[in-house]
Design a protein around this motif. Structure first.
Motif, PDB file in Angstrom:
ATOM      1  N   GLU A  67     -43.624 -27.535 -12.877  1.00 24.44           N
ATOM      2  CA  GLU A  67     -44.016 -27.722 -11.480  1.00 24.44           C
ATOM      3  C   GLU A  67     -42.770 -27.696 -10.594  1.00 24.44           C
ATOM      4  N   PHE A  68     -41.720 -28.378 -11.091  1.00 22.27           N
ATOM      5  CA  PHE A  68     -40.454 -28.403 -10.358  1.00 22.27           C
ATOM      6  C   PHE A  68     -39.910 -26.990 -10.156  1.00 22.27           C
ATOM      7  N   TRP A  69     -39.856 -26.216 -11.248  1.00 23.90           N
ATOM      8  CA  TRP A  69     -39.292 -24.870 -11.152  1.00 23.90           C
ATOM      9  C   TRP A  69     -40.198 -23.946 -10.349  1.00 23.90           C
ATOM     10  N   GLY A  70     -41.488 -24.240 -10.335  1.00 27.79           N
ATOM     11  CA  GLY A  70     -42.416 -23.465  -9.511  1.00 27.79           C
ATOM     12  C   GLY A  70     -42.101 -23.633  -8.031  1.00 27.79           C
ATOM     13  N   TYR A  71     -41.876 -24.888  -7.629  1.00 26.88           N
ATOM     14  CA  TYR A  71     -41.499 -25.147  -6.239  1.00 26.88           C
ATOM     15  C   TYR A  71     -40.178 -24.462  -5.917  1.00 26.88           C
ATOM     16  N   MET A  72     -39.236 -24.551  -6.868  1.00 25.07           N
ATOM     17  CA  MET A  72     -37.919 -23.950  -6.673  1.00 25.07           C
ATOM     18  C   MET A  72     -38.047 -22.451  -6.444  1.00 25.07           C
ATOM     19  N   LEU A  73     -38.846 -21.807  -7.290  1.00 25.71           N
ATOM     20  CA  LEU A  73     -39.050 -20.356  -7.180  1.00 25.71           C
ATOM     21  C   LEU A  73     -39.660 -19.995  -5.827  1.00 25.71           C
ATOM     22  N   THR A  74     -40.694 -20.777  -5.422  1.00 25.69           N
ATOM     23  CA  THR A  74     -41.340 -20.526  -4.130  1.00 25.69           C
ATOM     24  C   THR A  74     -40.331 -20.638  -2.996  1.00 25.69           C
ATOM     25  N   ALA A  75     -39.521 -21.693  -3.049  1.00 27.71           N
ATOM     26  CA  ALA A  75     -38.541 -21.913  -1.988  1.00 27.71           C
ATOM     27  C   ALA A  75     -37.503 -20.796  -1.944  1.00 27.71           C
ATOM     28  N   LEU A  76     -37.266 -20.140  -3.069  1.00 21.20           N
ATOM     29  CA  LEU A  76     -36.314 -19.029  -3.102  1.00 21.20           C
ATOM     30  C   LEU A  76     -36.943 -17.724  -2.622  1.00 21.20           C
ATOM     31  N   VAL A  77     -38.236 -17.544  -2.941  1.00 17.17           N
ATOM     32  CA  VAL A  77     -38.914 -16.281  -2.600  1.00 17.17           C
ATOM     33  C   VAL A  77     -39.223 -16.209  -1.103  1.00 17.17           C
ATOM     34  N   LEU A  78     -39.634 -17.359  -0.514  1.00 17.09           N
ATOM     35  CA  LEU A  78     -40.054 -17.359   0.895  1.00 17.09           C
ATOM     36  C   LEU A  78     -39.018 -16.804   1.870  1.00 17.09           C
ATOM     37  N   MET A 108     -40.798 -28.349   0.291  1.00 19.80           N
ATOM     38  CA  MET A 108     -40.574 -28.027  -1.124  1.00 19.80           C
ATOM     39  C   MET A 108     -39.513 -28.953  -1.719  1.00 19.80           C
ATOM     40  N   ALA A 109     -38.406 -29.156  -0.976  1.00 19.48           N
ATOM     41  CA  ALA A 109     -37.324 -30.006  -1.467  1.00 19.48           C
ATOM     42  C   ALA A 109     -37.808 -31.446  -1.633  1.00 19.48           C
ATOM     43  N   ALA A 110     -38.658 -31.906  -0.697  1.00 18.55           N
ATOM     44  CA  ALA A 110     -39.197 -33.264  -0.797  1.00 18.55           C
ATOM     45  C   ALA A 110     -40.039 -33.399  -2.062  1.00 18.55           C
ATOM     46  N   ARG A 111     -40.889 -32.403  -2.346  1.00 20.33           N
ATOM     47  CA  ARG A 111     -41.723 -32.425  -3.546  1.00 20.33           C
ATOM     48  C   ARG A 111     -40.856 -32.351  -4.806  1.00 20.33           C
TER      49      ARG A 111
END
Lengths: 117, 140
Positions: A67-78, A108-111
């Motif tokens: 879940e953590f890496w999913g958020y990380m990936l999203t934050a990088l793709v956006l 994303m960073a907060a999550r």
């Protein structure tokens, strides 16, 4: 909340404000707005590298890792997607699209922080 | 796209403010899909109804994002249907989560009228319907 969160939050908030103001003023996406989103991307990239190092060093995430890496990936793709889009359509509205990136990165960073600790 | 081709293509829904709308829908499609997938994969048995609703919300956001970005009257109709369903969903689930907490022990995007997402899920379909009305095919 750790330093990575605060760094992402501050850069994200500044980027969102810059892009919002530029959009309201009716400006097209320019170096300032695109570079501010670039800064958000860089901060998240640093967060990514830092997190990889922490995991290798033996730190454990409290929440689900993927879940953590999913958020990380999203934050990088956006930011990449938003900048690409702002290049395709050069109107004031693309600045509002760019503005979405900073505030989303903040969330994303907060999550990610909640999951890590 | 230049302004000349924009007029020729008769699709004005995915430029200007419409771009922002699609972008926000895209973020929500991504976020809700990831969240629903995660909830269903890890703890589906604890609140099946809530997680199925999460999945439904995710599908609605994906359909809305894609149909808003595509040209043509068919896409317009799909957009109207998806955005209306979204409005209905956020109102019904929002009301149920407030008045019948038992039925919704777990959070979904639409719980509490989208409270967990800064009420964006409530505002988004209203803006979406307004935008679709402004750029309806007959008026183009």
């Amino acid at each position: 909340m750790d330093g990575y969160f605060w760094a992402t939050a501050v850069v994200g908030a500044i980027s969102t404000v810059i892009c919002l103001v530029a959009g309201i003023m009716g400006k097209k996406p320019n170096d300032v707005t695109i570079l501010s989103v670039g800064a958000v991307f860089l901060v998240v990239l640093v967060y990514l590298v830092g997190s990889i190092i922490r995991v290798i060093a033996g730190e454990h995430l409290r929440g689900a890792a993927w879940e953590f890496w999913g958020y990380m990936l999203t934050a990088l793709v956006l930011p990449l997607g938003a900048v690409y889009w702002s290049v395709l359509e050069r109107t004031r509205w693309s600045n509002f699209v760019l503005a979405v990136v900073g505030v989303t990165a903040l969330v994303m960073a907060a999550r990610m922080n909640q999951i890590w600790y | 796209m230049t302004s000349a081709t924009r007029q020729d293509s008769q699709n004005t829904r995915n430029t200007g403010p419409g771009r922002l709308l699609i972008a926000v829908y895209g973020v929500f499609a991504l976020a809700t899909t990831a969240r629903a997938g995660f909830q269903i994969a890890t703890k589906f048995h604890t609140a099946p109804v809530a997680y199925l609703l999460s999945a439904l919300a995710a599908v609605v956001y994906i359909v809305a994002t894609v149909s808003l970005a595509r040209r043509g009257t068919a896409s317009f109709k799909v957009s109207v249907a998806a955005v209306s369903l979204e409005l209905l969903g956020v109102l019904v689930v929002g009301a149920l989560s407030v008045f019948d907490k038992q039925a919704f022990p777990e959070d979904t995007v639409w719980s509490g009228f989208g409270k967990g997402y800064g009420f964006v899920p409530l505002i988004l379909p209203l803006l979406g319907l307004w935008w679709l009305y402004r750029r309806r095919p007959s008026a183009a």
